[in-house]
Design an enzyme around this catalytic site. Structure first.
Site, PDB file in Angstrom:
ATOM      1  N   ASP A  41       3.482  -3.588   3.429  1.00 29.76           N
ATOM      2  CA  ASP A  41       3.992  -4.046   2.145  1.00 29.76           C
ATOM      3  C   ASP A  41       3.373  -5.345   1.819  1.00 29.76           C
ATOM      4  O   ASP A  41       2.230  -5.856   2.391  1.00 29.76           O
ATOM      5  CB  ASP A  41       5.271  -4.736   2.528  1.00 29.76           C
ATOM      6  CG  ASP A  41       6.450  -3.451   2.943  1.00 29.76           C
ATOM      7  OD1 ASP A  41       6.098  -2.641   2.154  1.00 29.76           O
ATOM      8  OD2 ASP A  41       7.087  -3.547   3.637  1.00 29.76           O
ATOM      9  N   PRO A  98      -1.170   2.488  -5.576  1.00 30.51           N
ATOM     10  CA  PRO A  98      -2.176   1.622  -4.846  1.00 30.51           C
ATOM     11  C   PRO A  98      -2.649   2.017  -3.620  1.00 30.51           C
ATOM     12  O   PRO A  98      -4.074   1.808  -3.443  1.00 30.51           O
ATOM     13  CB  PRO A  98      -1.306   0.233  -4.595  1.00 30.51           C
ATOM     14  CG  PRO A  98      -0.046   0.171  -5.519  1.00 30.51           C
ATOM     15  CD  PRO A  98       0.292   1.551  -5.552  1.00 30.51           C
ATOM     16  N   LEU A 138       0.870  -1.297   0.101  1.00 32.44           N
ATOM     17  CA  LEU A 138       0.084  -0.157   0.125  1.00 32.44           C
ATOM     18  C   LEU A 138       0.901   1.479   0.166  1.00 32.44           C
ATOM     19  O   LEU A 138       1.110   1.777   0.822  1.00 32.44           O
ATOM     20  CB  LEU A 138      -0.986   0.007   1.044  1.00 32.44           C
ATOM     21  CG  LEU A 138      -1.891  -0.873   1.047  1.00 32.44           C
ATOM     22  CD1 LEU A 138      -2.962  -0.946   2.143  1.00 32.44           C
ATOM     23  CD2 LEU A 138      -3.158  -0.265  -0.037  1.00 32.44           C
ATOM     24  N   HIS A 139       1.679   1.458  -1.140  1.00 28.11           N
ATOM     25  CA  HIS A 139       2.551   2.782  -1.339  1.00 28.11           C
ATOM     26  C   HIS A 139       2.008   3.320  -2.537  1.00 28.11           C
ATOM     27  O   HIS A 139       1.492   2.577  -3.624  1.00 28.11           O
ATOM     28  CB  HIS A 139       3.692   2.031  -1.272  1.00 28.11           C
ATOM     29  CG  HIS A 139       4.513   1.415   0.013  1.00 28.11           C
ATOM     30  ND1 HIS A 139       4.796   2.069   1.173  1.00 28.11           N
ATOM     31  CD2 HIS A 139       4.413  -0.072   0.102  1.00 28.11           C
ATOM     32  CE1 HIS A 139       4.878   1.099   2.087  1.00 28.11           C
ATOM     33  NE2 HIS A 139       4.823   0.011   1.406  1.00 28.11           N
ATOM     34  N   ALA A 140       2.241   4.362  -2.846  1.00 33.45           N
ATOM     35  CA  ALA A 140       2.054   5.608  -3.779  1.00 33.45           C
ATOM     36  C   ALA A 140       0.727   5.275  -4.602  1.00 33.45           C
ATOM     37  O   ALA A 140      -0.195   5.269  -3.835  1.00 33.45           O
ATOM     38  CB  ALA A 140       3.268   5.562  -4.843  1.00 33.45           C
TER      39      ALA A 140
END
Length: 92
Positions: A56, A17, A13-15
């Site tokens: 992650d 997404p 769950l980064h940027a």
């Protein structure tokens, strides 16, 4: 109501997404919270809050909705939608 799931998104769950997830959470008829297992829940519609989770790929998370005053079917549908998103290795 709670649902435990694992983040399958390759990037976690980064940027991008995280942005897609928070937009999806914000579009739901009930407020949603997300937490790393054992952590404090945060607003699932807040990009900053979601990104600070550090979720992650492979991270166990708990989704929760407050179903008070709403039918259980609505709460279940919200959780199903968000769990499906998190279960897709390449969402969007």
């Amino acid at each position: 109501m709670e649902r435990h799931t694992v983040v399958a998104i390759r990037e976690g769950l980064h940027a991008r997404p995280a942005a897609l997830f928070t937009q999806l959470a914000a579009s739901q008829p009930l407020p949603v919270r997300i937490a790393r297992d054992g952590g404090e829940p945060v607003d699932a519609a807040s990009i900053l809050a979601v990104m600070t989770l550090g979720a992650d790929a492979g991270t166990s998370v708990t989704l929760s909705v407050d179903a008070d005053g709403h039918d259980e079917d609505s709460a279940t549908a919200v959780l199903d939608t968000l769990e499906e998103f998190l279960s897709d290795p390449e969402p969007g």
